[in-house]
Design an enzyme around this catalytic site. Structure first.
Site, PDB file in Angstrom:
ATOM      1  N   ASP A 308       0.827  -1.204   0.000  1.00 11.20           N
ATOM      2  CA  ASP A 308       0.000   0.000   0.000  1.00 11.20           C
ATOM      3  C   ASP A 308       0.865   1.259   0.000  1.00 11.20           C
ATOM      4  O   ASP A 308       1.931   1.303   0.617  1.00 11.20           O
ATOM      5  CB  ASP A 308      -0.898  -0.027   1.247  1.00 11.20           C
ATOM      6  CG  ASP A 308      -1.851   1.137   1.305  1.00 11.20           C
ATOM      7  OD1 ASP A 308      -2.655   1.282   0.369  1.00 11.20           O
ATOM      8  OD2 ASP A 308      -1.781   1.909   2.276  1.00 11.20           O
ATOM      9  N   GLU A 351       1.034  -0.519  -5.201  1.00 14.17           N
ATOM     10  CA  GLU A 351      -0.051   0.456  -5.356  1.00 14.17           C
ATOM     11  C   GLU A 351       0.621   1.819  -5.354  1.00 14.17           C
ATOM     12  O   GLU A 351       0.904   2.398  -4.312  1.00 14.17           O
ATOM     13  CB  GLU A 351      -1.067   0.326  -4.215  1.00 14.17           C
ATOM     14  CG  GLU A 351      -2.314   1.177  -4.385  1.00 14.17           C
ATOM     15  CD  GLU A 351      -2.224   2.524  -3.681  1.00 14.17           C
ATOM     16  OE1 GLU A 351      -2.622   3.531  -4.302  1.00 14.17           O
ATOM     17  OE2 GLU A 351      -1.759   2.558  -2.531  1.00 14.17           O
TER      18      GLU A 351
END
Length: 613
Positions: A308, A351
């Site tokens: 993330d 990401e």
């Protein structure tokens, strides 16, 4: 209170393998990937050995049903004790008297299990075992030349029990893998399972990085779930959060009374989400995180990690204007390189919303070492195009064609993630222009375009049956809308589209080869039409689109000669369209002197295959 003393050893002996693991010098210098074999609570016959890193602490105790015991500072920064009577299943916490003399209760940074929120204690747990997926692990690949169709799931809100409570990992094992297989998904990506105190954080603000959340059961239950997925031929990708952590007092914040895991300066120590940013320049913090990544891959047989907020590891606070953060970038490269060496068939996914180059190139070739990167530019441009009216689309076909100018720069995944289904953004189908009935044909054409566009696929739960309500982590998806014909038909369309994707290697066998893609037509934007040709090793597929409200009765293309068979029409009546599906697949034979001509209803797409010779 009784004190327990231990000898000052340099290596930890693994009672399962008989090997000595993790040299402390590697921990201090940021080279260790197995810190969890030394730190944390490790039960053995008659007791449990505890070890915690707290260099500035004045005193550290462990408290549980076994009483309260002092840990001994054995190597200036490490506190250890072997505590008789401390057994698996018992909850415990560290009482850390910090540099300023205050005593604060903390969970174990390396704890393998935790109690259910709002209780913030760790639980003594054996290292999870019990996998029976040897064949799966032996045959696993990174899927560069295989299909990858990812179903993103929040475990607590995919489905709920009739009383509204969560399904356990073991109960999900009986439903979710089979559902994915039935609907043509190859992988499940689970939003963060590491323990977190606030449901509304969705797992992105963590307190127990090594503990699978107790909301859905025990670590052994999670093993059962992943085992079940692998038996069904479904890979499991876990969301991993290496950037920041929750501010709850029992967590990592000011663990020994100082800014130990976090930056001391608030300007860079606090994230935009109100959490604490890890200080990746410290070797011990690097080991904490890279060992955690290794833990999920090694111990739980995860098939990959989706990391993330990678842009926050590239640039200071994620802002290119602030410049590259050299220490975090170096951490990222070293971690990915080490994970690639240790887990060569697992996938590492970034990401990343930035334009930083070579994210998916190997570290040894100047890259960051990821295998895949989310193509957020494609996602934004595509959804912006489909929000527009038919008239506006005439001038905006470039929203769809632009992505092919950079598609070969990285190994991309095309994501319609949870972030595009919350916070007033509307779900994917709801984003389509116009009224309720008009959204479905556009969405069917959208998903065919996504399928034929180069890049692996990711879609968030609920989109497969055209959920219209934005995602809410506190309730299950709206399964009852499958009783409505439009939604039931849409789910069957998605399953058929996914099966076509799986069955035809032209979609994925040469995924990242520019020679395997061409626009069969992208020059007639004023008619809202375009066509894409993909070529595999054995066959070719063609997707033809009309993204406008006006029918195109004679759309003509120049194509390779041969027999073109219609595999799928988004306008078939069985999926809510207007076209009758013929009993036998429609075919068209063309030669060099015969152009390919097709009639395209409004808001429609057709998929053809050039049959093998």
């Amino acid at each position: 209170m009784v004190q327990f003393f231990i000898f000052d050893i340099c290596l930890f002996h693994d009672k399962i393998t008989g090997e000595f693991l993790m040299e402390l010098q590697d921990f201090y210098t940021g080279r260790a990937f197995d810190a969890y074999t030394f730190f944390g609570a490790h039960p053995h016959a008659g007791g449990t050995r505890f070890a915690v890193w707290a260099p500035a602490a004045r005193r550290v105790q462990v408290e549980g049903p076994f009483g309260t015991a002092d840990l001994i500072q054995t190597r200036s920064a490490v506190w250890e004790a072997d505590v008789p009577g401390a057994e698996p299943g018992m909850a415990y916490q560290y009482l850390v008297t910090g540099a300023k003399g205050w005593t604060v209760a903390h969970c174990d940074p390396y704890g393998f299990a935790m109690t259910l929120r709002p209780d913030g204690r760790s639980i003594i747990a054996e290292m999870p075992q019990g996998f029976t997926d040897e064949a799966w692990m032996a045959g696993r690949t990174k899927c560069f030349d295989r299909p990858m169709n990812i179903y993103e799931v929040h475990a607590g809100s995919w489905k709920r029990k009739p009383d509204g409570s969560w399904y356990s990992y073991a109960e999900l094992a009986e439903q979710l893998p089979a559902y994915c297989r039935e609907n043509g998904f190859t992988h499940i990506e689970l939003m963060p399972l590491a323990e977190h105190p606030f449901d509304g954080s969705w797992g992105y603000q963590v307190t127990g990085f090594y503990a699978s959340t107790s909301r859905y059961g025990t670590p052994a239950d999670l093993v059962q779930f992943i085992n079940a997925c692998h038996r069904q031929g479904i890979g499991v990708i876990l969301d991993f959060v290496p950037v920041h952590f929750a501010v709850d007092s029992y967590g990592l914040k000011e663990f020994d009374g100082t800014s130990l895991y976090e930056y001391p300066a608030a300007a860079v120590g606090q994230s935009e989400w109100g959490s604490c940013n890890f200080m990746h320049s410290r070797g011990e913090i690097r080991c904490f995180l890279q060992s955690c990544a290794d833990y999920w891959l090694r111990v739980f047989h995860a098939d990959g990690l989706r990391m993330d907020a990678v842009s926050r590891l590239i640039y200071w606070q994620g802002e290119p204007a602030r410049g590259v953060n050299g220490s975090t970038l170096e951490f990222l490269k070293n971690m990915n390189q080490g994970l690639q060496q240790r887990h060569p068939t697992a996938v590492l996914i970034a990401e990343d919303s930035s334009n930083y180059p070579k994210v998916t190139a190997p570290v040894e070739y100047g890259g960051l070492g990821f295998d895949y990167k989310w193509d957020l530019g494609w996602m934004n441009d595509t959804l912006d195009y489909f929000r527009k009216s038919s008239g506006e689309r005439r001038e905006n076909l470039g929203k769809l064609t632009f992505s092919m100018l950079y598609a070969w720069n990285e190994h991309y995944i095309l994501p319609f993630s949870h972030d595009e289904n919350v916070h007033g953004k509307a779900t994917i189908v709801q984003k389509m222009y116009g009224d309720y009935d008009g959204k479905f044909p556009q969405a069917r054409a959208l998903y065919l375009y996504m399928a034929v566009h180069p890049g692996k696929k990711l879609d968030f739960m609920g989109n497969e049956f055209a959920q219209l309500r934005e995602w809410d982590e506190s309730r299950e998806q709206d399964w009852m809308i499958l009783s409505y014909p439009n939604h039931d038909a849409f789910r069957h369309f998605r399953a058929a589209l996914h099966q076509a994707y799986l069955d035809n290697e032209a979609f994925w066998a040469r995924e990242y080869n520019p020679a395997a893609f061409r626009w069969a037509d992208c020059d007639h934007g004023a008619q809202n039409v375009c066509a894409i040709l993909r070529e595999g090793h054995r066959n070719k597929v063609l997707a033809v689109f009309n993204f406008g409200t006006e029918a195109q009765p004679d759309y003509t293309l120049d194509l390779p000669a041969g027999r073109w068979t219609l595999l799928l029409d988004t306008d078939w009546q069985c999926w809510g369209g207007t076209t009758v599906r013929e009993a036998q697949p429609a075919t068209g034979i063309i030669d060099e002197n015969t152009p390919f001509s097709v009639s395209m209803p409004p808001y429609s797409g057709k998929l053809y295959r050039l049959e093998e010779k």
